[in-house]
Design an enzyme around this catalytic site. Structure first.
Site, PDB file in Angstrom:
ATOM      1  CB  SER A  94     -21.135 -20.421   2.908  1.00  0.00           C
ATOM      2  OG  SER A  94     -19.618 -20.845   3.607  1.00  0.00           O
ATOM      3  CB  SER A 104     -19.327 -20.022   6.768  1.00  0.00           C
ATOM      4  OG  SER A 104     -19.885 -19.261   5.967  1.00  0.00           O
ATOM      5  CE  LYS A 158     -17.946 -23.726   2.867  1.00  0.00           C
ATOM      6  NZ  LYS A 158     -17.972 -22.840   3.660  1.00  0.00           N
TER       7      LYS A 158
END
Lengths: 489, 476
Positions: free
Chosen positions: A156, A180, A81
Site C-alpha cells: 500500500s 506494504s 505516507k
C-alpha cells in the site's frame, strides 16, 4: 553541479548541509522543483507542503548559522505516507472518509524526524487505509511506477516507493502490515525495511491491523534506511507495544563484514508461484553471498501455505474494530442525507469507504462473530503461533533468511484489481514476516527484460535489524551492477 | 407456592485515579463539556491507549479486599458495538480473563451472616455522556466521562432479598471508601448498581427468567426497586404470565419499575484481545506491595475496637461505618481520652452536630485533640458534663479549644466550697417551707434545692460538691 541534489542520498545531503557545503533551503528547493517536474506523471504526492518545507529548511539553515549541532537528518527531505497524523495538511488515509480530516497532533515518528532536522515535503499516496498491493485503492489519485508509467507502484505504500524511485525525495516513510513497505519497494526498485514489531512507535499511525502494523523507511540506499531507523525507533510512552531497548547504531553496524553469516533459503519460497525472471534475479543475489563466504543453508517454513489465510483473518478482524470509529459522529465524512443515527452510520460508511475497505470490514466482522470466532479468529491465532515457530526453528540454522519479496514484478493497472484473491497473492512472501513480528527488508536486485525492478527479501531474528541491515548493505556494495535510474529521469 | 428471589449485582465503580484509564486527561466531575479530552479518549485516528498503573494498583486492592484471586496474567479486550457515546465504537474491557476473580464478601442482615460470592472484578473504560436537550433535534456528546477508569464488580446470584442487596451494596461501598479508591457518589455516577432479579419456586434449582434493573440513584432506591420487582414478578407468575427478559428502569416518584429495553436477540459484542495493549502481568511482588499498603478493613477494625477499647459490638460497628469516623475516634483516644467516653461523645454529641449539618467528619472543626481535652476537663472536674454539651456546640461552630471557650464564657466549674456554701445557705434561707418538708422526711425536695443552686450558679457549681454541702447543711 555534477549531479542534482535530488539524486543524492540522505547521508550525502545530511553531510553536505551539516558541513555548510549546501544550504537545506537549496536542497529542498531542488526537490520541490523535481516534484514540479515529474510528479505530474508519477502522481506520488497527494499534498506538497511547499511553504512548510522551505520554512523547515530555513530553520535548519539558521540553526547551522548559529553554530548549533545539526540533527542526523539535517536538511534531508522526507515524504510521509497519507496515514501519518500531522498537524500540517490533511491526514486522509487516501479515503473519502477522511478527505478533509486534519489531525490535532503529530505522530511520534513525525516528531522524531522533525527533531532530527528532517524537512517534510508533503504526503504521498497509498491504498485506502493501507489496504491493497497496488495503490489502486486510493480514493485520491492513481500513482504510477516510475519504471513504467503503465504499471502499478505496488502498495500500500505505493506513493512512498514511487516518490523515492523518481528522485522526488531520498526518504519516505511507509507502513507495513503484510508487505506494504517491502512489496512497493521491490516493484519500484527501492530499499524498504519493515522493522521488528515494537521497534518503532505506532502512535499517530492510523491503524489498519494493530498487531501487524509497523512503520519503516523507503530509501534508495541501505545506509539511508539505517540512518532513518536510528532516528525513528525507540520506546515511546504513548505506545504500550513499543519495545524498551537500548539506543541503536544501525549506521555504525554497517561493517561490510559478513564472515560467518549463514543465509537460509526457505524451499517454500522458490516454487512455481515465483515468476521465473524474479527467481533468477533473487538466485543471482544469493550468489553474491555465496561467493563472498557466507554459508548458504537450506531451510523450511512448512506453515507458509497458511500465511495468507491466517493474515486475512487477523488483519480484517483487527481492522473491523479499528475502522469502526469512522462513523461521522465526531470527525470525517458524515452523509448529508442521514436522518437517523442508524442512517448516519450506514450511509456514511457506505459512501465513505471504498469497496476493498468495506470487504475487509465485513470479513473481519464475520470472523469475530459469535459461532465463527473459534473456527476462524482463534484458529488463525493458533496458526500464527505455528508460523512464528517455523521461523524460530529456521533461525537455529541461519542468521538471515533470503528469498523473493514479490512473486512477480510490477503489473499493469487493472491487471489484478478485479480479483482480490489474485491481488492478495502479491504479498505471499511478505505476510509471514508480519505474522511472526520479524524485521524484513526488500533490496533491488536487478531489472527484468521488460525493465522492471526485482527485489531480494531478507528476514532476520526479532530485533536483529543490525544483522539484517549489515547483510543488506554488503549485498548492495558487492552486487556488481548499478540499478540505474527509472526512465522518468 | 412460595417463591424465592435470586439476585446478582453488577456494580460499576469509578476509580479515583487522577488520570483517565488510557490517557492523561483529568477526571474531575464538574468540568465544562468536552474539556477533559484528548486524541486518545476521543478515539482520534492513530491514537493509542496506555494502561494507567494506578488504576491497576487500586483494582488489585479492591480485589484483595473482596478476597479475590488476582490473575497473574490477564488481558484487555475490545467489546464492539456502535453508539455515539463510545469514541472508538469499541470499549476496552476485560472479557474472559478479568484481573480479579472468585472472591467473597460477608454481609450481615438482621443479625444473620451471609456470604456473597464475587464472580469477578474487571477493568474497563467509561463511556461518554449523551444529551438530547440541546433543541433543534440535535444531540450532544460530552466526552469528559469517556475513558474514566471503571471497575466492574459482579456477584454470583447469591443474594435472596432486597435487604441483602442493600447490605451488600453498603458493605461494598464501605470497603471502597476504606480503600480510598472511589468517591462512591451515586448522584455523580461514580458508583452505579444494577440488579439482575429473578424468582423461582422455593426449593427449585433452576433459575427463572431475569430482569435487569438499572439507573437507580441510591442504595435505598435499589432496595425498593428490587422489592417492587420481586413482587411484580411474583404477581405475573401467579396470574399465569411469563417474565420477559428485559432491562427495567426505576421511577422513584411512583415507586415502580418500568420497561426500558426489551432484550432483542442477544448482542454479539465480537470480543477479541486488544492488540494495542500488552497483557496485565501481576507478579507476586506487585500483589504483595498492594497487600502491604492496604489499610485495615472494616471487619477487622470492628473486631479490634471491641477487644482493644472494650466497646460493645454495636458501638464498634457504628464507629467503623466510615474510615474517617474510625480514624477520628482513634485519634481522640490517642489524645488520652477514655475510650468508652470518647465513643459516646463521638457517636452521640458529635454525630448529632454533623447530622444536623449534613457535614462529613473530615470537615469537622473540632480536632480530635480538642475533643479529648474536653473529656479531660469533665474528668478533672473543671466543667460539668452538662456544661460540656454546650461547650462542644461552641467548639463545633468555632473550632476553638474547649479551655478557650470555657474561659471566654466564664463556664469554669465552681469547686470552691465556700462559694457553694454561700449559695446553699442562701437558697435554704429563702425556702423555709421546703426545709421544713425535708426535715419532716420528704427527702424528694433535695432535688428542688439542687436545681435552685445550679440555677443560681448558672450551672457551674460542681454537682458533687453541691450534693455534699447541701446534705451537710440540711442535716445540721
Amino acid at each position: 553541479m555534477t549531479d542534482a541534489w535530488h539524486w543524492k542520498s540522505a547521508r550525502e545531503i545530511r553531510d553536505a548541509v551539516s558541513a555548510g557545503a549546501v544550504s537545506a533551503t537549496q536542497v529542498v528547493s531542488d526537490h520541490l522543483a523535481r516534484i514540479d517536474d515529474v510528479d505530474g506523471r508519477v502522481d506520488a504526492f497527494t499534498q506538497v507542503w511547499r511553504d512548510m518545507a522551505l520554512e523547515m529548511a530555513g530553520a535548519v539553515d539558521a540553526k547551522i548559522a548559529r553554530g548549533e549541532t545539526p540533527g542526523p537528518l539535517a536538511g534531508v527531505p522526507v515524504a510521509l505516507k497519507e496515514l501519518f497524523c500531522t498537524r500540517e495538511g490533511k491526514t486522509s488515509c487516501a479515503s473519502k472518509m477522511l478527505e478533509n480530516f486534519e489531525s490535532p497532533y503529530d505522530a511520534t515518528v513525525v516528531k522524531k524526524l522533525a527533531a532530527a532536522d528532517a524537512v517534510f515535503l508533503g504526503k504521498v499516496n497509498m491504498d485506502e487505509f493501507a489496504m491493497g498491493s497496488s495503490t489502486e485503492n486510493s480514493a485520491i489519485k492513481t500513482t504510477k511506477n516510475p519504471w513504467n508509467l503503465n504499471c502499478v507502484p505496488g502498495g500500500s505504500s505505493g506513493g512512498s516507493a514511487a516518490a523515492v524511485a523518481a528522485g522526488e525525495c531520498p526518504i519516505s516513510l511507509g507502513s507495513d502490515t503484510g508487505g506494504s513497505i517491502r512489496q512497493p519497494a521491490c516493484l519500484c526498485g527501492c530499499v524498504g525495511i519493515k522493522p521488528t514489531y515494537g521497534r518503532v512507535s505506532r502512535f499517530g499511525l492510523v491503524a489498519f491491523a494493530s498487531s501487524l502494523d509497523q512503520i519503516g523507511p523507503l530509501t534508495r540506499t541501505v545506509e539511508d534506511a539505517a540512518l532513518t531507523l536510528d532516528v525513528i525507533c525507540g520506546k515511546d510512552p504513548m505506545d504500550a507495544t513499543s519495545a524498551d531497548l537500548p539506543a541503536t547504531d544501525f549506521v555504525g553496524g554497517l561493517t561490510g563484514d559478513i564472515s560467518g553469516l549463514r543465509v537460509g533459503l526457505p524451499r517454500e519460497y522458490f516454487t512455481e508461484a515465483l515468476n521465473a525472471e524474479m527467481r533468477e534475479k533473487v538466485e543471482r543475489a544469493i550468489d553474491v553471498y555465496r561467493a563472498n563466504g557466507a554459508e548458504i543453508v537450506d531451510i523450511s517454513l512448512p506453515c507458509s501455505d497458511y500465511a495468507i489465510a491466517v493474515y486475512y483473518i487477523i488483519c480484517t478482524a483487527e481492522a473491523s474494530a479499528n475502522l469502526a470509529r469512522f462513523d461521522g459522529v465526531r470527525y470525517g465524512f458524515r452523509h448529508p442525507d442521514a436522518k437517523t443515527m442508524q442512517e448516519m452510520y450506514v450511509l456514511s460508511k457506505s459512501a465513505g469507504f471504498g469497496p476493498e475497505v468495506q470487504r475487509r470490514i465485513m470479513l473481519g466482522t464475520y470472523v469475530l462473530s459469535s459461532g465463527y470466532y473459534d473456527a476462524y479468529y482463534l484458529k488463525a491465532q493458533k496458526a500464527r503461533a505455528l508460523i512464528k515457530k517455523d521461523f524460530d526453528a529456521a533461525f537455529e540454522k541461519c542468521d538471515v533468511i533470503a528469498g523473493p519479496t514479490s512473486p512477480t514484478p510490477s503489473f499493469a493497472f487493472g491487471a489484478k484489481s478485479d480479483d482480490p484473491l489474485e491481488m492478495y497473492l502479491s504479498d505471499i512472501y511478505t505476510i509471514s514476516v508480519n505474522l511472526a513480528t520479524l524485521p524484513g527488508m526488500s533490496l533491488p536486485c536487478g531489472l527484468t527484460d521488460a525493465g522492471l525492478p526485482a527485489g531480494l527479501q531478507l528476514i532476520a531474528r526479532p530485533f536483529d535489524e543490525a544483522t539484517l541491515l549489515n547483510a543488506a548493505h554488503f549485498y548492495e556494495k558487492n552486487r556488481g551492477f548499478d540499478m540505474g535510474r527509472p526512465p522518468i529521469a | 407456592m412460595e417463591y424465592e428471589a435470586v439476585i446478582g449485582m453488577e456494580v460499576h465503580v469509578e476509580i479515583n485515579s487522577r488520570a483517565k484509564v488510557f490517557c492523561g486527561c483529568a477526571t474531575n466531575f464538574n468540568a465544562p463539556p468536552n474539556t477533559n479530552v484528548c486524541p486518545i479518549c476521543l478515539g482520534m485516528p492513530g491514537a493509542l491507549p496506555v494502561l494507567n498503573r494506578d488504576m491497576v494498583d487500586k483494582s488489585i486492592a479492591v480485589g484483595l479486599a473482596l478476597n479475590c484471586q488476582i490473575s497473574r496474567w490477564s488481558k484487555m479486550d475490545r467489546k464492539n458495538y456502535f453508539y455515539p457515546d463510545l469514541a472508538k465504537n469499541y470499549q476496552i474491557s476485560q472479557y474472559d480473563l478479568p484481573l480479579c476473580h472468585d472472591g467473597r464478601l460477608e454481609i450481615e442482615v438482621d443479625g444473620e451472616r451471609r456470604v456473597v460470592g464475587i464472580t469477578r472484578a474487571h477493568i474497563e473504560e467509561d463511556t461518554a455522556r449523551n444529551t438530547h436537550t440541546l433543541g433543534g433535534g440535535q444531540s450532544g456528546v460530552d466526552f469528559n466521562r469517556c475513558g474514566l477508569p471503571l471497575l466492574e464488580i459482579v456477584t454470583e446470584p447469591d443474594i435472596r432479598s432486597a435487604k441483602e442487596a442493600y447490605a451488600y451494596l453498603t458493605a461494598l461501598k464501605q470497603i471502597l471508601q476504606y480503600l480510598d479508591v472511589s468517591d462512591c457518589n451515586m448522584e455523580e455516577g461514580s458508583l452505579r448498581a444494577e440488579a439482575n432479579i429473578s424468582i423461582r419456586p422455593k426449593g427449585e434449582a433452576a433459575f427463572g427468567v431475569k430482569t435487569e434493573v438499572k439507573n437507580v440513584a441510591s442504595f435505598s432506591g435499589t432496595q425498593k426497586a428490587i422489592e417492587f420487582e420481586i413482587a411484580r414478578q411474583e404477581k405475573v407468575l401467579r396470574e399465569g404470565g411469563v417474565i420477559e427478559q428485559e432491562t427495567r428502569g426505576w421511577d422513584a416518584d411512583r415507586g415502580v419499575t418500568f420497561t426500558q429495553r426489551k432484550k432483542e436477540s442477544a448482542h454479539d459484542y465480537r470480543y477479541f484481545p486488544e492488540p494495542d495493549l500488552t497483557p496485565v502481568v501481576v507478579d507476586e511482588t506487585w500483589e504483595q506491595r498492594i497487600r502491604e499498603q492496604m489499610p485495615e478493613l472494616p471487619a477487622a477494625r470492628r473486631k479490634r475496637f471491641e477487644s482493644q477499647y472494650g466497646l460493645s459490638p454495636y458501638d464498634a460497628h457504628v464507629l467503623t461505618l466510615s474510615r474517617s469516623m474510625a480514624d477520628y475516634y482513634e485519634a481522640v483516644v490517642a489524645a488520652k481520652a477514655d475510650a468508652k467516653k470518647a465513643a459516646n461523645w463521638v457517636m452521640v454529641e458529635l454525630q448529632a452536630l454533623l447530622s444536623g449539618d449534613k457535614a462529613a467528619i473530615e470537615h469537622c472543626k473540632i480536632t480530635p485533640e480538642n475533643l479529648a481535652a474536653l473529656l479531660q476537663m469533665i474528668d478533672g472536674g473543671a466543667i460539668s458534663g452538662k456544661i460540656a454539651k454546650d461547650v462542644v456546640v461552641a467548639m463545633y461552630a468555632t473550632g476553638d479549644a474547649p479551655a478557650t471557650i470555657v474561659e471566654k464564657k466564664g463556664l469554669t466549674q465552681i469547686s470552691d466550697s465556700s462559694v457553694i456554701e454561700d449559695a446553699v445557705r442562701q437558697i435554704l434561707d429563702g425556702s423555709p417551707d421546703q426545709v421544713t418538708q425535708y426535715k419532716a422526711g420528704k427527702t424528694k425536695v433535695f432535688g428542688f434545692f439542687v436545681g435552685q443552686i445550679m440555677k443560681a450558679t448558672r450551672g457551674k457549681a460542681n454537682p458533687a460538691l453541691v450534693n455534699d454541702i447541701l446534705r451537710r447543711e440540711l442535716e445540721k
